[in-house]
Design an enzyme around this catalytic site. Structure first.
Site, PDB file in Angstrom:
ATOM      1  N   GLY A  12       0.880  -1.163  -0.093  1.00  0.00           N
ATOM      2  CA  GLY A  12       0.082  -0.116  -0.137  1.00  0.00           C
ATOM      3  C   GLY A  12       1.036   1.186  -0.017  1.00  0.00           C
ATOM      4  O   GLY A  12       2.044   1.135   0.521  1.00  0.00           O
ATOM      5  N   ASP A  13       0.237   2.233  -0.427  1.00  0.00           N
ATOM      6  CA  ASP A  13       0.777   3.676  -0.331  1.00  0.00           C
ATOM      7  C   ASP A  13      -0.028   4.687  -0.206  1.00  0.00           C
ATOM      8  O   ASP A  13      -1.038   4.787  -0.981  1.00  0.00           O
ATOM      9  CB  ASP A  13       1.610   3.698  -1.931  1.00  0.00           C
ATOM     10  N   GLY A  14       0.365   5.679   0.775  1.00  0.00           N
ATOM     11  CA  GLY A  14      -0.646   6.603   1.035  1.00  0.00           C
ATOM     12  C   GLY A  14      -0.127   8.009   1.060  1.00  0.00           C
ATOM     13  O   GLY A  14       1.065   8.081   0.747  1.00  0.00           O
ATOM     14  N   PHE A  53       0.676   9.623   3.753  1.00  0.00           N
ATOM     15  CA  PHE A  53       1.912   9.840   4.853  1.00  0.00           C
ATOM     16  C   PHE A  53       2.995   8.725   4.953  1.00  0.00           C
ATOM     17  O   PHE A  53       3.933   8.974   5.779  1.00  0.00           O
ATOM     18  CB  PHE A  53       1.061  10.212   5.947  1.00  0.00           C
ATOM     19  N   GLY A  54       2.646   7.608   4.190  1.00  0.00           N
ATOM     20  CA  GLY A  54       3.604   6.371   4.256  1.00  0.00           C
ATOM     21  C   GLY A  54       3.432   5.342   3.262  1.00  0.00           C
ATOM     22  O   GLY A  54       2.346   5.317   2.484  1.00  0.00           O
ATOM     23  N   THR A  55       4.337   4.404   3.223  1.00  0.00           N
ATOM     24  CA  THR A  55       4.203   3.252   2.435  1.00  0.00           C
ATOM     25  C   THR A  55       4.019   2.027   3.288  1.00  0.00           C
ATOM     26  O   THR A  55       4.678   1.924   4.535  1.00  0.00           O
ATOM     27  CB  THR A  55       5.448   3.163   1.629  1.00  0.00           C
ATOM     28  N   VAL A  56       3.151   1.210   2.880  1.00  0.00           N
ATOM     29  CA  VAL A  56       2.905   0.130   3.710  1.00  0.00           C
ATOM     30  C   VAL A  56       3.697  -1.332   3.030  1.00  0.00           C
ATOM     31  O   VAL A  56       3.363  -1.540   1.953  1.00  0.00           O
ATOM     32  CB  VAL A  56       1.483  -0.447   3.988  1.00  0.00           C
ATOM     33  N   LYS A  84       3.788   0.322   8.412  1.00  0.00           N
ATOM     34  CA  LYS A  84       3.808   1.365   7.751  1.00  0.00           C
ATOM     35  C   LYS A  84       4.907   2.499   8.087  1.00  0.00           C
ATOM     36  O   LYS A  84       5.293   2.639   9.106  1.00  0.00           O
ATOM     37  CB  LYS A  84       2.649   2.046   8.351  1.00  0.00           C
ATOM     38  N   ASP A  90     -10.566  10.451   5.934  1.00  0.00           N
ATOM     39  CA  ASP A  90     -10.210   9.765   4.865  1.00  0.00           C
ATOM     40  C   ASP A  90     -10.801   8.492   4.380  1.00  0.00           C
ATOM     41  O   ASP A  90     -10.140   7.538   4.229  1.00  0.00           O
ATOM     42  CB  ASP A  90      -8.677   9.565   4.679  1.00  0.00           C
TER      43      ASP A  90
END
Length: 431
Positions: free
Chosen positions: A95-97, A99-102, A116, A212
């Site tokens: 995942g990628d958001g 505020f950060g990558t998971v 995260k 969100d």
């Protein structure tokens, strides 16, 4: 006369020197004071973080990251999480958001986790990190993702460790890489809607706004049970205020138009976003699609347009059996009516998440019927989902379109099947 003049000159010379000295010293003192104040404020957050970390028993482990506790949750060492994710291998990125990558990882004890990794270790990210930790550690709900732990503030990077939810996001199953015709029948989508609403209603009851809400933040396990995730934008909501003023954040296509315009965050902002999620469940279409016509790029815009035209059938995913299953048709029309309420431009005309959950449970149980069951089908005329049954009475909750008492309804239809022109409901514009 000469002597007096000489004395006067000396006095003036001395005064001039003093004035010059003061002119140099005072600004210097002021500048030094401002610099000290700047650095003091810059360090204040770090000191606050230290004082809040009262749970950590530094003496129990020379590596304060490992074996300690922060806000009641375990602290992991950076080294352990680096090993768990194979040094943050790109192939393990799930995942990628904003505020950060998971990353997917596996701990020494065998637990599968989602790690995260916040993008930058600066003041803003540390604040976001603390916000998420504080919020997640106080929540307990079966449809909210669980936080296993985090790294300490002294870690090389700020990392959050969550339970791993293996079956991807709702978005991926509806219109992403996992999407397959018939994979998510209506019964499963209804379950997703109910469980997501349950999680959001719980958050609002504990004075937390997600900010969100979107199908990419709704995770599924292999039984298609919901886990709402990503509280990176969450905001604790004070009890004594009606809204929180803040710059718009969130995801285009889901952002409350009133929030976007007025910078006023309320729980009704989540309700609007959830309305978009409901339309996604009905249509299997993404919230934003640049390949659609200009006025249909936002799914909320497309949905309102189809509702205005009385063409709901054109919005529904053909794989749901809308035309062949009267029970599916009844529930889809009812959920579309509810989604329409959530998408009202004026937040006061939207139901609360508690009311949304109540209506979804009624729809799922069959205790609620759409107000009008006629559905316009282009090319097939008008059909009735219960043509052999008497028209049911309208429930008290729906005797007003806005689901709120003593509020004048806007110029909008009684149900999603009526043709109408509205001046009050406008979808948000993606940026």
């Amino acid at each position: 006369m000469f002597v007096g003049s000489e004395t006067e000159k000396k006095r003036l010379s001395k005064a001039g020197k003093v004035g010059i000295a003061l002119g140099v010293i005072l600004p210097s003192i002021l500048i030094i004071g401002l610099l000290l104040l700047f650095f003091k404020r810059r360090r204040s957050f770090s000191r606050e973080f230290q004082t809040r970390n009262t749970y950590a028993d530094h003496s129990s482990n020379p590596d304060v990251e490992g074996g300690s506790v922060y806000f009641g949750i375990p602290l992991f060492s950076y080294k352990e999480l680096e090993e768990a994710t194979s040094r943050f291998d790109l192939n393990k990125q799930v995942g990628d958001g904003g505020f950060g990558t998971v990353y997917y990882g596996k701990l020494h004890d065998g637990r599968e986790v989602a790690v995260k990794r916040l993008y930058e270790h600066n003041y803003r990210r540390v604040e976001q990190f603390m916000n998420e930790v504080q919020i997640l550690t106080r929540l307990r709900h079966k449809n909210l993702v669980s936080l296993y732990g985090c790294t300490s503030r002294t870690s090389r990077e700020l990392l959050l460790v969550y339970e791993y939810i293996p079956n991807g996001t709702v978005a991926s199953h509806l219109h992403g890489e996992s999407a397959k015709p018939g994979l998510l029948p209506w019964s499963t989508r209804m379950k997703i809607a109910v469980e997501t609403a349950s999680a959001l209603a719980y958050l609002h009851a504990t004075d937390i706004i997600h900010r969100d809400v979107k199908t990419n933040n709704i995770l599924l396990d292999y039984s298609y049970c919901v886990k709402v995730a990503d509280f990176g934008l969450s905001r604790l909501f004070p009890n004594d205020v009606t809204h929180v003023s803040t710059a718009p954040q969130g995801t285009p296509g889901y952002v409350d138009p009133e929030y976007y315009q007025c910078y006023q965050l309320t729980s009704k902002s989540d309700v609007y976003s959830f309305g978009v999620v409901l339309i996604e469940l009905i249509s299997s279409k993404p919230a934003v699609d640049m390949n659609r016509d200009k006025d249909e790029i936002n799914l909320s815009n497309l949905a309102i347009k189809k509702i205005q035209e009385g063409s709901l059938v054109e919005l529904v995913d053909p794989c749901l059996g809308f035309d062949s299953d009267n029970e599916v048709k009844r529930m889809v029309v009812s959920v579309a009516e509810l989604a329409f309420q959530c998408l009202q431009r004026d937040k006061e005309l939207r139901p609360s998440m508690e009311k949304v959950l109540e209506m979804l449970l009624r729809i799922e149980s069959g205790k609620h019927e759409p107000e009008h069951l006629e559905v316009v089908d282009a090319g097939h005329g008008v059909s009735n989902v219960n043509s052999q049954q008497p028209q049911p009475s309208i429930s008290p909750e729906w005797d007003q379109i806005v689901l709120l008492k003593n509020v004048k309804p806007p110029s909008s239809p009684i149900t999603v099947t009526d043709s109408w022109e509205s001046e009050s409901t406008t979808p948000n514009v993606s940026s």
